[in-house]
Structure formats: C-alpha cells, structure tokens
Design a protein around this motif. Structure first.
Motif, PDB file in Angstrom:
ATOM      1  N   THR A 285       0.829  -1.206   0.000  1.00  0.00           N
ATOM      2  CA  THR A 285       0.000   0.000   0.000  1.00  0.00           C
ATOM      3  C   THR A 285       0.858   1.248   0.000  1.00  0.00           C
ATOM      4  O   THR A 285       0.627   2.181  -0.768  1.00  0.00           O
ATOM      5  CB  THR A 285      -0.941  -0.002   1.234  1.00  0.00           C
ATOM      6  OG1 THR A 285      -1.802  -1.139   1.142  1.00  0.00           O
ATOM      7  CG2 THR A 285      -1.757   1.271   1.315  1.00  0.00           C
ATOM      8  N   LEU A 286       1.858   1.264   0.853  1.00  0.00           N
ATOM      9  CA  LEU A 286       2.747   2.419   0.965  1.00  0.00           C
ATOM     10  C   LEU A 286       3.525   2.636  -0.330  1.00  0.00           C
ATOM     11  O   LEU A 286       3.638   3.766  -0.818  1.00  0.00           O
ATOM     12  CB  LEU A 286       3.695   2.190   2.140  1.00  0.00           C
ATOM     13  CG  LEU A 286       4.390   3.364   2.757  1.00  0.00           C
ATOM     14  CD1 LEU A 286       3.457   4.514   3.092  1.00  0.00           C
ATOM     15  CD2 LEU A 286       5.133   2.913   4.016  1.00  0.00           C
ATOM     16  N   HIS A 287       4.043   1.565  -0.903  1.00  0.00           N
ATOM     17  CA  HIS A 287       4.789   1.645  -2.162  1.00  0.00           C
ATOM     18  C   HIS A 287       3.913   2.239  -3.273  1.00  0.00           C
ATOM     19  O   HIS A 287       4.325   3.175  -3.971  1.00  0.00           O
ATOM     20  CB  HIS A 287       5.297   0.253  -2.548  1.00  0.00           C
ATOM     21  CG  HIS A 287       6.024   0.182  -3.844  1.00  0.00           C
ATOM     22  ND1 HIS A 287       7.242   0.798  -4.063  1.00  0.00           N
ATOM     23  CD2 HIS A 287       5.711  -0.450  -5.010  1.00  0.00           C
ATOM     24  CE1 HIS A 287       7.638   0.546  -5.302  1.00  0.00           C
ATOM     25  NE2 HIS A 287       6.720  -0.202  -5.901  1.00  0.00           N
ATOM     26  N   LYS A 288       2.697   1.720  -3.419  1.00  0.00           N
ATOM     27  CA  LYS A 288       1.787   2.227  -4.454  1.00  0.00           C
ATOM     28  C   LYS A 288       1.438   3.695  -4.226  1.00  0.00           C
ATOM     29  O   LYS A 288       1.390   4.481  -5.165  1.00  0.00           O
ATOM     30  CB  LYS A 288       0.512   1.382  -4.503  1.00  0.00           C
ATOM     31  CG  LYS A 288       0.719   0.012  -5.092  1.00  0.00           C
ATOM     32  CD  LYS A 288      -0.546  -0.825  -5.030  1.00  0.00           C
ATOM     33  CE  LYS A 288      -0.285  -2.227  -5.541  1.00  0.00           C
ATOM     34  NZ  LYS A 288      -1.447  -3.102  -5.384  1.00  0.00           N
ATOM     35  N   ARG A 289       1.211   4.063  -2.975  1.00  0.00           N
ATOM     36  CA  ARG A 289       0.844   5.449  -2.673  1.00  0.00           C
ATOM     37  C   ARG A 289       2.006   6.396  -2.946  1.00  0.00           C
ATOM     38  O   ARG A 289       1.808   7.485  -3.478  1.00  0.00           O
ATOM     39  CB  ARG A 289       0.358   5.574  -1.216  1.00  0.00           C
ATOM     40  CG  ARG A 289      -0.178   6.930  -0.894  1.00  0.00           C
ATOM     41  CD  ARG A 289      -1.425   7.236  -1.760  1.00  0.00           C
ATOM     42  NE  ARG A 289      -1.814   8.605  -1.574  1.00  0.00           N
ATOM     43  CZ  ARG A 289      -2.046   9.459  -2.554  1.00  0.00           C
ATOM     44  NH1 ARG A 289      -1.977   9.075  -3.812  1.00  0.00           N
ATOM     45  NH2 ARG A 289      -2.387  10.694  -2.304  1.00  0.00           N
TER      46      ARG A 289
END
Length: 145
Positions: A24-28
C-alpha cells in the motif's frame, strides 16, 4: 533481476500484514511521486555483510557530508523492521523539523529527525504521513514534484 523485480521480491518476502502495508505504501508513494527514480538497497556492504535492513528508495538528491564529499541518494525510503515499518525522509537539515511538525498528529509512531517508524498503517494518520513525505521531498529538491 530488474530493479522492479527486486522491490517486488523484497515486499513479497515480508510476512502478512506487513507485506500488505508495504504494498500500500509503495503504491501510494508512486502516486505521489510518479516520475521518481527508484532505488533498492539490499542492506549489504561491499563484502556482502548485512549492515542494515533492505530498503526501497524514491527520488534523488545529492547528500553533502561535513567533510565536503557528496553522494547521490534517495529522498524517501521505506523499510520493514522488526517491529513494523520505517519511512525515511532523507536530507532535511533541521533534525527537529519532522518531530516538531508531525510527531503529535501522525498517530502511534516514533518520529525522529529523518525517520517515521510505526507498527502498522492502521496506527497512523495516512494523510499526515503523505503530507510529511511531500514536505520532505519538497525540502530536499524543491524543483522536483
């Protein structure tokens, strides 16, 4: 193995739910910084010894050391650690800035001069983390969005 494959392998190698939080953090971060340079540091030194946790880096800046030497490095990094996730916002000169600006509002996290450490994304205010990321990137390379 490509850089993207290394990053994917690193994230996929984490236990759930940490893996889901890192994904999630990577995509955001990629949404916040769509044209950024990606980095992957495996945590090993030149002799292959483990010296740090592996981490994924985003963006690019030139760090200047006290002895006058410089080094190209990422602006923002994420890493899994024993107790959760660390977000590194590199190159902010004022080490009181992150804790003073975001420490009381981000949620259940430890905030130092360059690191925001938390157990899970559910423990923090994601909007505040995003603001800290954008703020840090702007401070380290004001011409890069």
């Amino acid at each position: 193995m490509t850089l993207q494959e290394q990053i994917k392998q690193y994230i996929n190698g984490q236990p759930h739910p940490k893996r889901a939080d890192l994904e999630t953090l990577h995509k955001r971060i990629l949404q916040l910084m769509p044209k950024c340079k990606l980095w992957f540091l495996d945590g090993k030194d030149g002799q292959g010894r483990v010296v740090s946790n592996p981490n994924v880096g985003y963006g690019s800046q030139v760090l200047k050391y006290a002895d006058g030497k410089t080094k190209a490095f990422y602006q923002l990094g994420i890493s899994a650690n024993t107790n959760g996730i660390s977000v590194y916002i590199m190159g902010i000169e004022d080490k009181k800035y992150l804790p003073g600006t975001y420490g009381k509002t981000i949620g259940k996290a430890s905030v130092t001069g360059y690191c925001i450490r938390f157990k899970s994304l559910t423990d923090i205010n994601m909007a505040i983390l995003e603001r800290a990321i954008q703020d840090g990137v702007k401070k380290t390379a004001p011409d890069i969005k």
